[in-house]
Design a protein around this motif. Structure first.
Motif, PDB file in Angstrom:
ATOM      1  N   SER A 204       0.556  -1.360   0.001  1.00 22.80           N
ATOM      2  CA  SER A 204       0.147   0.099  -0.171  1.00 22.80           C
ATOM      3  C   SER A 204       1.037   1.302  -0.217  1.00 22.80           C
ATOM      4  CB  SER A 204      -0.811  -0.166   1.356  1.00 22.80           C
ATOM      5  OG  SER A 204      -0.273   0.065   2.658  1.00 22.80           O
ATOM      6  N   ARG A 205       0.282   2.600  -0.300  1.00 20.99           N
ATOM      7  CA  ARG A 205       1.220   3.314  -0.336  1.00 20.99           C
ATOM      8  C   ARG A 205       0.321   4.937  -0.038  1.00 20.99           C
ATOM      9  NH1 ARG A 205       3.265   4.402  -6.072  1.00 20.99           N
ATOM     10  NH2 ARG A 205       3.584   6.408  -4.968  1.00 20.99           N
ATOM     11  N   ASP A 206       0.939   5.518   0.922  1.00 22.55           N
ATOM     12  CA  ASP A 206       0.763   6.839   1.433  1.00 22.55           C
ATOM     13  C   ASP A 206       1.303   8.374   0.923  1.00 22.55           C
ATOM     14  OD1 ASP A 206      -0.044   8.771   3.135  1.00 22.55           O
ATOM     15  OD2 ASP A 206      -0.562   7.819   4.832  1.00 22.55           O
ATOM     16  N   ASN A 207       0.551   8.219  -0.106  1.00 24.07           N
ATOM     17  CA  ASN A 207       1.418   9.578  -0.296  1.00 24.07           C
ATOM     18  C   ASN A 207       1.670  11.215   0.004  1.00 24.07           C
ATOM     19  OD1 ASN A 207       1.988   8.114  -3.014  1.00 24.07           O
ATOM     20  ND2 ASN A 207      -0.266   9.008  -3.897  1.00 24.07           N
ATOM     21  N   ALA A 208       0.739  10.960   1.246  1.00 21.44           N
ATOM     22  CA  ALA A 208       1.092  12.318   2.321  1.00 21.44           C
ATOM     23  C   ALA A 208       1.495  12.029   2.335  1.00 21.44           C
ATOM     24  CB  ALA A 208      -0.218  12.331   2.961  1.00 21.44           C
ATOM     25  N   LYS A 209       2.149  11.091   3.153  1.00 18.46           N
ATOM     26  CA  LYS A 209       3.165  10.661   4.532  1.00 18.46           C
ATOM     27  C   LYS A 209       4.257  10.151   3.726  1.00 18.46           C
ATOM     28  CE  LYS A 209      -0.074   9.376   8.339  1.00 18.46           C
ATOM     29  NZ  LYS A 209      -0.002   8.363   8.987  1.00 18.46           N
ATOM     30  N   ASN A 210       4.541  10.054   1.915  1.00 20.38           N
ATOM     31  CA  ASN A 210       5.981   9.688   1.589  1.00 20.38           C
ATOM     32  C   ASN A 210       6.725   7.940   1.627  1.00 20.38           C
ATOM     33  OD1 ASN A 210       5.692  11.880  -0.877  1.00 20.38           O
ATOM     34  ND2 ASN A 210       7.737  12.195  -0.252  1.00 20.38           N
ATOM     35  N   THR A 211       4.748   7.794   2.017  1.00 21.95           N
ATOM     36  CA  THR A 211       5.117   5.720   2.645  1.00 21.95           C
ATOM     37  C   THR A 211       4.656   4.687   1.700  1.00 21.95           C
ATOM     38  OG1 THR A 211       5.555   6.665   4.853  1.00 21.95           O
ATOM     39  CG2 THR A 211       5.428   4.659   4.006  1.00 21.95           C
ATOM     40  N   VAL A 212       5.548   3.559   1.370  1.00 21.69           N
ATOM     41  CA  VAL A 212       4.926   2.866   0.512  1.00 21.69           C
ATOM     42  C   VAL A 212       5.478   1.664   2.201  1.00 21.69           C
ATOM     43  CG1 VAL A 212       4.700   0.817  -1.130  1.00 21.69           C
ATOM     44  CG2 VAL A 212       5.229   3.099  -1.437  1.00 21.69           C
ATOM     45  N   ASN A 213       3.945   0.670   2.393  1.00 26.81           N
ATOM     46  CA  ASN A 213       4.353  -0.045   3.201  1.00 26.81           C
ATOM     47  C   ASN A 213       3.917  -1.406   2.915  1.00 26.81           C
ATOM     48  OD1 ASN A 213       4.130   1.622   5.995  1.00 26.81           O
ATOM     49  ND2 ASN A 213       1.872   1.898   5.446  1.00 26.81           N
ATOM     50  N   LEU A 214       4.633  -2.243   3.513  1.00 26.53           N
ATOM     51  CA  LEU A 214       4.709  -4.091   2.897  1.00 26.53           C
ATOM     52  C   LEU A 214       3.953  -4.669   4.298  1.00 26.53           C
ATOM     53  CD1 LEU A 214       4.577  -6.238   0.484  1.00 26.53           C
ATOM     54  CD2 LEU A 214       6.813  -6.822   0.849  1.00 26.53           C
ATOM     55  N   GLU A 215       2.800  -5.195   4.431  1.00 22.92           N
ATOM     56  CA  GLU A 215       2.124  -5.771   5.404  1.00 22.92           C
ATOM     57  C   GLU A 215       2.653  -6.989   5.269  1.00 22.92           C
ATOM     58  OE1 GLU A 215      -0.054  -3.158   7.871  1.00 22.92           O
ATOM     59  OE2 GLU A 215       0.513  -5.385   8.211  1.00 22.92           O
ATOM     60  N   MET A 216       2.885  -8.219   6.002  1.00 23.55           N
ATOM     61  CA  MET A 216       3.534  -9.920   5.574  1.00 23.55           C
ATOM     62  C   MET A 216       2.690 -10.027   6.536  1.00 23.55           C
ATOM     63  SD  MET A 216       7.188  -8.963   4.890  1.00 23.55           S
ATOM     64  CE  MET A 216       7.756  -8.691   6.533  1.00 23.55           C
ATOM     65  N   HIS A 217       1.928 -11.383   6.060  1.00 27.62           N
ATOM     66  CA  HIS A 217       1.643 -12.046   7.426  1.00 27.62           C
ATOM     67  C   HIS A 217       1.918 -13.470   6.823  1.00 27.62           C
ATOM     68  CE1 HIS A 217      -1.140  -8.907   8.865  1.00 27.62           C
ATOM     69  NE2 HIS A 217      -1.298  -8.633   7.238  1.00 27.62           N
ATOM     70  N   SER A 218       1.880 -14.787   8.106  1.00 27.95           N
ATOM     71  CA  SER A 218       1.372 -16.349   7.546  1.00 27.95           C
ATOM     72  C   SER A 218       3.226 -15.986   7.274  1.00 27.95           C
ATOM     73  CB  SER A 218       0.878 -16.686   7.048  1.00 27.95           C
ATOM     74  OG  SER A 218      -0.699 -16.419   7.401  1.00 27.95           O
ATOM     75  N   LEU A 219       4.042 -15.896   8.070  1.00 30.64           N
ATOM     76  CA  LEU A 219       5.620 -15.697   7.504  1.00 30.64           C
ATOM     77  C   LEU A 219       5.485 -17.291   7.953  1.00 30.64           C
ATOM     78  CD1 LEU A 219       6.918 -11.963   9.093  1.00 30.64           C
ATOM     79  CD2 LEU A 219       6.355 -13.038   6.612  1.00 30.64           C
ATOM     80  N   LEU A 220       7.006 -18.011   6.369  1.00 29.82           N
ATOM     81  CA  LEU A 220       7.651 -18.732   6.704  1.00 29.82           C
ATOM     82  C   LEU A 220       9.326 -18.482   7.460  1.00 29.82           C
ATOM     83  CD1 LEU A 220       6.287 -19.535   3.447  1.00 29.82           C
ATOM     84  CD2 LEU A 220       4.966 -20.261   6.330  1.00 29.82           C
ATOM     85  N   PRO A 221       9.435 -19.592   7.548  1.00 34.17           N
ATOM     86  CA  PRO A 221      11.133 -19.206   7.183  1.00 34.17           C
ATOM     87  C   PRO A 221      12.015 -19.420   6.318  1.00 34.17           C
ATOM     88  CG  PRO A 221      10.302 -21.800   8.656  1.00 34.17           C
ATOM     89  CD  PRO A 221       9.292 -20.493   7.811  1.00 34.17           C
ATOM     90  N   GLU A 222      10.891 -19.794   5.137  1.00 29.80           N
ATOM     91  CA  GLU A 222      11.525 -19.175   3.728  1.00 29.80           C
ATOM     92  C   GLU A 222      11.614 -17.490   3.439  1.00 29.80           C
ATOM     93  OE1 GLU A 222       9.931 -21.519   4.110  1.00 29.80           O
ATOM     94  OE2 GLU A 222       8.356 -22.322   3.044  1.00 29.80           O
ATOM     95  N   ASP A 223      10.521 -17.524   4.451  1.00 29.73           N
ATOM     96  CA  ASP A 223      10.832 -15.735   3.900  1.00 29.73           C
ATOM     97  C   ASP A 223      12.327 -14.542   4.303  1.00 29.73           C
ATOM     98  OD1 ASP A 223       6.879 -15.793   4.199  1.00 29.73           O
ATOM     99  OD2 ASP A 223       8.063 -15.749   2.880  1.00 29.73           O
ATOM    100  N   THR A 224      12.682 -15.031   5.518  1.00 31.21           N
ATOM    101  CA  THR A 224      14.231 -14.764   5.881  1.00 31.21           C
ATOM    102  C   THR A 224      14.527 -14.277   4.744  1.00 31.21           C
ATOM    103  OG1 THR A 224      13.736 -16.070   7.985  1.00 31.21           O
ATOM    104  CG2 THR A 224      15.793 -14.870   7.524  1.00 31.21           C
ATOM    105  N   ALA A 225      14.764 -13.011   4.709  1.00 27.95           N
ATOM    106  CA  ALA A 225      16.023 -12.123   3.696  1.00 27.95           C
ATOM    107  C   ALA A 225      15.731 -10.745   4.019  1.00 27.95           C
ATOM    108  CB  ALA A 225      14.878 -12.474   2.655  1.00 27.95           C
ATOM    109  N   LEU A 226      16.667  -9.819   3.277  1.00 28.70           N
ATOM    110  CA  LEU A 226      17.045  -8.523   3.664  1.00 28.70           C
ATOM    111  C   LEU A 226      16.167  -7.604   2.837  1.00 28.70           C
ATOM    112  CD1 LEU A 226      18.582  -6.658   4.605  1.00 28.70           C
ATOM    113  CD2 LEU A 226      20.375  -6.684   3.025  1.00 28.70           C
ATOM    114  N   TYR A 227      15.237  -7.462   3.043  1.00 33.18           N
ATOM    115  CA  TYR A 227      13.850  -6.706   1.972  1.00 33.18           C
ATOM    116  C   TYR A 227      14.667  -5.464   1.833  1.00 33.18           C
ATOM    117  CZ  TYR A 227      11.026 -10.090   3.082  1.00 33.18           C
ATOM    118  OH  TYR A 227      10.397 -11.976   2.849  1.00 33.18           O
TER     119      TYR A 227
END
Length: 126
Positions: A71-94
């Motif tokens: 999602s993006r919030d242009n007023a805050k100059n921010t883009v968010n990434l909501e991550m759910h049901s995380l798995l060990p294979e999601d381990t990484a540098l983002y």
């Protein structure tokens, strides 16, 4: 010069959730398409999600579809990434990255992004 700073990473148990944020400075977020990428140890950088500069188009890699939401919030100059049901294979540098007047094609191309943040570490482990 455009700068991007990621935050929100950390250690989480499998099945848990995190929200990553990417704050843009030196430019207007609405002018940029934003992508999220990750690099796991010993693997190549992977494109996982993007949102077009107008926000109308969003796409996800099959590996995260249904679990991650961008999602993006242009007023805050921010883009968010909501991550759910995380798995060990999601381990990484983002990382987040920006492309001027960028779209968001179904197949996200890493090379089209010009400006990159330094990344935030996500570790999924019990």
């Amino acid at each position: 010069q455009l700068q991007l700073v990621e935050s929100g990473g950390g250690l989480v148990q499998p099945g848990g959730s995190l929200r990553l944020s990417c704050v843009i400075s030196g430019g207007t977020l609405n002018d940029y398409g934003i992508g999220w990428f990750r690099r796991a140890p010993g693997k190549e950088r992977e494109a996982i999600s993007c949102v077009s500069n107008g926000g109308a188009s969003k796409n996800y890699a099959d590996s995260v579809k249904g679990r991650f939401t961008i999602s993006r919030d242009n007023a805050k100059n921010t883009v968010n990434l909501e991550m759910h049901s995380l798995l060990p294979e999601d381990t990484a540098l983002y990382y987040c990255a920006a492309e001027y007047l960028g779209g968001c094609p179904r197949r996200i191309t890493i090379a089209t992004y010009d400006d990159w943040g330094r990344g935030t570490q996500v570790t999924v482990s019990s």
